[in-house]
Write an enzyme that holds these catalytic residues in place. Sequence first.
Site, PDB file in Angstrom:
ATOM      1  N   GLU A 184       6.288  -8.601   1.348  1.00 35.44           N
ATOM      2  CA  GLU A 184       5.093  -8.193   0.697  1.00 35.44           C
ATOM      3  C   GLU A 184       5.240  -8.784  -0.750  1.00 35.44           C
ATOM      4  O   GLU A 184       6.220  -8.640  -1.440  1.00 35.44           O
ATOM      5  CB  GLU A 184       4.769  -6.765   0.782  1.00 35.44           C
ATOM      6  CG  GLU A 184       3.646  -6.569  -0.267  1.00 35.44           C
ATOM      7  CD  GLU A 184       3.482  -4.810   0.009  1.00 35.44           C
ATOM      8  OE1 GLU A 184       2.378  -4.467  -0.391  1.00 35.44           O
ATOM      9  OE2 GLU A 184       4.515  -4.248  -0.075  1.00 35.44           O
TER      10      GLU A 184
ATOM     11  N   LYS B 231      -4.924  -6.407   2.419  1.00 36.11           N
ATOM     12  CA  LYS B 231      -4.297  -4.911   2.723  1.00 36.11           C
ATOM     13  C   LYS B 231      -5.265  -3.846   2.564  1.00 36.11           C
ATOM     14  O   LYS B 231      -6.066  -3.756   1.485  1.00 36.11           O
ATOM     15  CB  LYS B 231      -3.245  -4.830   1.585  1.00 36.11           C
ATOM     16  CG  LYS B 231      -2.324  -3.354   2.057  1.00 36.11           C
ATOM     17  CD  LYS B 231      -1.217  -3.127   0.891  1.00 36.11           C
ATOM     18  CE  LYS B 231      -0.304  -2.067   1.236  1.00 36.11           C
ATOM     19  NZ  LYS B 231       0.773  -1.908   0.048  1.00 36.11           N
TER      20      LYS B 231
ATOM     21  N   CYS C 150       2.716  -3.455   4.526  1.00 35.84           N
ATOM     22  CA  CYS C 150       3.636  -1.952   4.176  1.00 35.84           C
ATOM     23  C   CYS C 150       2.915  -0.839   4.383  1.00 35.84           C
ATOM     24  O   CYS C 150       2.919  -0.439   5.387  1.00 35.84           O
ATOM     25  CB  CYS C 150       3.741  -2.482   2.712  1.00 35.84           C
ATOM     26  SG  CYS C 150       5.098  -1.570   1.836  1.00 35.84           S
TER      27      CYS C 150
END
Length: 270
Positions: A43, A109, A143
């Site tokens: 990431e 995300k 994540c």
Amino acid sequence: MPPLTFTLIQTKLAWEDKAANLAMLHEKIMGITEKTEVVVLPEMFSTGFSMKPEAFAETMHGQTVRWMRDTAAAKRVILTGSIIIEEDGEYYNRLMWMLPDGGYGYYDKRHLFAYAGEDRHYSAGSKRLIASVKGWKLNLLVCYDLRFPVWARQQAPALKGEESNKSEYDVLIYVANWPERRIHAWRTLLQARAIENQAYVIGLNRVGYDGNEIYHNGNSMVIDPLGDILYEKQHDEDIFTITLQKERLDEVRGKFPFWKDGDKFIITNE
């Protein structure tokens, strides 16, 4: 279906230093000796997990996207990992899926890490990206998304009224900057996502200290659809290549057809 080969690059990242990170990663990618098809990066691989998007964001025509395009073409691989992107005045933690021919897809995300203030600096995405490679389907996430199982849940055709045992995806990939202090959750949830979705799971994390003196111990993992760990590496930098077999996936889904008993649901964009 033919096998699919992945290379995971678990690495330290220079804090908010794009030039250093891109040079380091270029050397590591070009130095891969095994035959591989998909290279997975952490990431925010060009900056570390920075909360300064106004200083480091790029457009889709910027330096890092161009670097991904050039590197994917030179190595003849697919590159994936997330970077900071500005678009229409908004900032995104955007996972890129860069093909060797220059084509790409992306995923913004969805779940922003409010504990670190990510929600104050970035805008959330609303759509999943499921990429296709050699007949394989790959669900690409970032994540903190790992803590929200509904967002990763298989929506099999059979649950939509279709007579088929073909799942929505075969491999679930998480790229991360996940700190050591919460690594128990990382390991546990990666295995849970594999078991509940009957899919391979790849979790790629960074190592080393970031600019806030937060330590990351890596613990990158590859997990099979029964939750068995095929690869795990802690603390050290590592470049690991693994080939996944579709026959194993079909065997597990055929022997344990738990997908037939799944709940019907729809993920909204709200």
